[in-house]
Motif scaffolding. Structure first.
Motif, PDB file in Angstrom:
ATOM      1  N   TRP A   1       0.827  -1.206   0.000  1.00 23.73           N
ATOM      2  CA  TRP A   1       0.000   0.000   0.000  1.00 23.73           C
ATOM      3  C   TRP A   1       0.862   1.257   0.000  1.00 23.73           C
ATOM      4  CZ3 TRP A   1      -4.857   0.421  -1.236  1.00 23.73           C
ATOM      5  CH2 TRP A   1      -5.668  -0.705  -1.157  1.00 23.73           C
ATOM      6  N   ALA A   2       1.990   1.222   0.702  1.00 22.42           N
ATOM      7  CA  ALA A   2       2.894   2.372   0.705  1.00 22.42           C
ATOM      8  C   ALA A   2       3.437   2.621  -0.699  1.00 22.42           C
ATOM      9  CB  ALA A   2       4.033   2.151   1.692  1.00 22.42           C
ATOM     10  N   LEU A   3       3.814   1.559  -1.385  1.00 18.36           N
ATOM     11  CA  LEU A   3       4.303   1.714  -2.762  1.00 18.36           C
ATOM     12  C   LEU A   3       3.186   2.192  -3.691  1.00 18.36           C
ATOM     13  CD1 LEU A   3       6.560  -1.452  -3.053  1.00 18.36           C
ATOM     14  CD2 LEU A   3       7.283   0.927  -2.851  1.00 18.36           C
TER      15      LEU A   3
ATOM     16  N   ALA B   1       2.785   5.838  -3.161  1.00 19.09           N
ATOM     17  CA  ALA B   1       3.939   6.544  -3.709  1.00 19.09           C
ATOM     18  C   ALA B   1       3.806   6.697  -5.221  1.00 19.09           C
ATOM     19  CB  ALA B   1       5.225   5.808  -3.354  1.00 19.09           C
ATOM     20  N   VAL B   2       3.327   5.667  -5.890  1.00 18.03           N
ATOM     21  CA  VAL B   2       3.121   5.741  -7.342  1.00 18.03           C
ATOM     22  C   VAL B   2       2.017   6.744  -7.664  1.00 18.03           C
ATOM     23  CG1 VAL B   2       2.303   4.427  -9.343  1.00 18.03           C
ATOM     24  CG2 VAL B   2       3.999   3.437  -7.811  1.00 18.03           C
ATOM     25  N   ILE B   3       0.947   6.738  -6.876  1.00 16.43           N
ATOM     26  CA  ILE B   3      -0.124   7.717  -7.089  1.00 16.43           C
ATOM     27  C   ILE B   3       0.418   9.137  -6.916  1.00 16.43           C
ATOM     28  CG2 ILE B   3      -2.257   8.648  -6.096  1.00 16.43           C
ATOM     29  CD1 ILE B   3      -3.166   5.814  -5.617  1.00 16.43           C
ATOM     30  N   ALA B   4       1.267   9.335  -5.895  1.00 14.49           N
ATOM     31  CA  ALA B   4       1.847  10.660  -5.665  1.00 14.49           C
ATOM     32  C   ALA B   4       2.719  11.089  -6.840  1.00 14.49           C
ATOM     33  CB  ALA B   4       2.658  10.659  -4.380  1.00 14.49           C
ATOM     34  N   LEU B   5       3.496  10.176  -7.389  1.00 15.03           N
ATOM     35  CA  LEU B   5       4.345  10.509  -8.536  1.00 15.03           C
ATOM     36  C   LEU B   5       3.509  10.870  -9.765  1.00 15.03           C
ATOM     37  CD1 LEU B   5       7.165   7.835  -8.246  1.00 15.03           C
ATOM     38  CD2 LEU B   5       7.378  10.297  -7.947  1.00 15.03           C
TER      39      LEU B   5
ATOM     40  N   PHE C   1       5.340   0.389   8.674  1.00 15.48           N
ATOM     41  CA  PHE C   1       5.874  -0.904   8.260  1.00 15.48           C
ATOM     42  C   PHE C   1       7.237  -1.157   8.895  1.00 15.48           C
ATOM     43  CE2 PHE C   1       8.820  -3.043   5.349  1.00 15.48           C
ATOM     44  CZ  PHE C   1       8.262  -4.308   5.326  1.00 15.48           C
ATOM     45  N   LEU C   2       8.120  -0.161   8.881  1.00 18.69           N
ATOM     46  CA  LEU C   2       9.450  -0.333   9.468  1.00 18.69           C
ATOM     47  C   LEU C   2       9.373  -0.574  10.973  1.00 18.69           C
ATOM     48  CD1 LEU C   2      11.631   2.325   7.629  1.00 18.69           C
ATOM     49  CD2 LEU C   2      11.656  -0.151   7.358  1.00 18.69           C
ATOM     50  N   ILE C   3       8.530   0.171  11.663  1.00 17.19           N
ATOM     51  CA  ILE C   3       8.388  -0.005  13.112  1.00 17.19           C
ATOM     52  C   ILE C   3       7.874  -1.409  13.434  1.00 17.19           C
ATOM     53  CG2 ILE C   3       7.062   0.745  15.126  1.00 17.19           C
ATOM     54  CD1 ILE C   3       7.229   3.607  13.961  1.00 17.19           C
ATOM     55  N   LEU C   4       6.845  -1.858  12.731  1.00 19.48           N
ATOM     56  CA  LEU C   4       6.310  -3.193  12.973  1.00 19.48           C
ATOM     57  C   LEU C   4       7.323  -4.279  12.626  1.00 19.48           C
ATOM     58  CD1 LEU C   4       2.627  -2.849  11.740  1.00 19.48           C
ATOM     59  CD2 LEU C   4       3.433  -3.106  14.085  1.00 19.48           C
TER      60      LEU C   4
ATOM     61  N   ALA D   1      -1.116  11.923  -1.050  1.00 21.00           N
ATOM     62  CA  ALA D   1      -0.697  10.542  -1.299  1.00 21.00           C
ATOM     63  C   ALA D   1       0.726  10.302  -0.794  1.00 21.00           C
ATOM     64  CB  ALA D   1      -0.791  10.223  -2.792  1.00 21.00           C
ATOM     65  N   ALA D   2       1.594  11.292  -0.940  1.00 19.51           N
ATOM     66  CA  ALA D   2       2.965  11.152  -0.444  1.00 19.51           C
ATOM     67  C   ALA D   2       2.989  11.063   1.080  1.00 19.51           C
ATOM     68  CB  ALA D   2       3.813  12.316  -0.921  1.00 19.51           C
ATOM     69  N   ALA D   3       2.147  11.835   1.742  1.00 20.52           N
ATOM     70  CA  ALA D   3       2.079  11.780   3.203  1.00 20.52           C
ATOM     71  C   ALA D   3       1.584  10.416   3.678  1.00 20.52           C
ATOM     72  CB  ALA D   3       1.173  12.889   3.727  1.00 20.52           C
ATOM     73  N   ILE D   4       0.583   9.881   3.008  1.00 22.68           N
ATOM     74  CA  ILE D   4       0.078   8.558   3.366  1.00 22.68           C
ATOM     75  C   ILE D   4       1.149   7.505   3.127  1.00 22.68           C
ATOM     76  CG2 ILE D   4      -1.613   6.773   2.762  1.00 22.68           C
ATOM     77  CD1 ILE D   4      -3.572   9.056   2.128  1.00 22.68           C
ATOM     78  N   ALA D   5       1.857   7.604   2.009  1.00 24.98           N
ATOM     79  CA  ALA D   5       2.914   6.636   1.701  1.00 24.98           C
ATOM     80  C   ALA D   5       4.024   6.686   2.747  1.00 24.98           C
ATOM     81  CB  ALA D   5       3.488   6.906   0.309  1.00 24.98           C
TER      82      ALA D   5
END
Length: 58
Positions: free
Chosen positions: A4-6, A9-13, A38-41, A27-31
């Motif tokens: 979902w993060a990726l 990120a694609v939507i933001a681009l 994801f990294l924390i988990l 979209a960039a903020a959500i990504a």
């Protein structure tokens, strides 16, 4: 979650290239948020796995 993060990120681009700056920023903020979550988990479950494995082996 990383998928979902990726996706965002694609939507933001794409939105940034088309000139939709508000949508791109959102979209960039959500990504960014999803990637950090994801990294924390990932770190939490990695540490948890080491702790559980050590208790099982000992």
């Amino acid at each position: 979650m990383l998928k979902w993060a990726l996706f965002f990120a694609v939507i933001a681009l794409i939105a940034g290239l088309l000139g939709f700056t508000g949508i791109a920023a959102g979209a960039a903020a959500i990504a960014k948020f999803l990637f950090v979550l994801f990294l924390i988990l990932c770190v939490v479950f990695l540490v948890l796995g080491f702790v559980v494995t050590k208790k099982i082996v000992d």
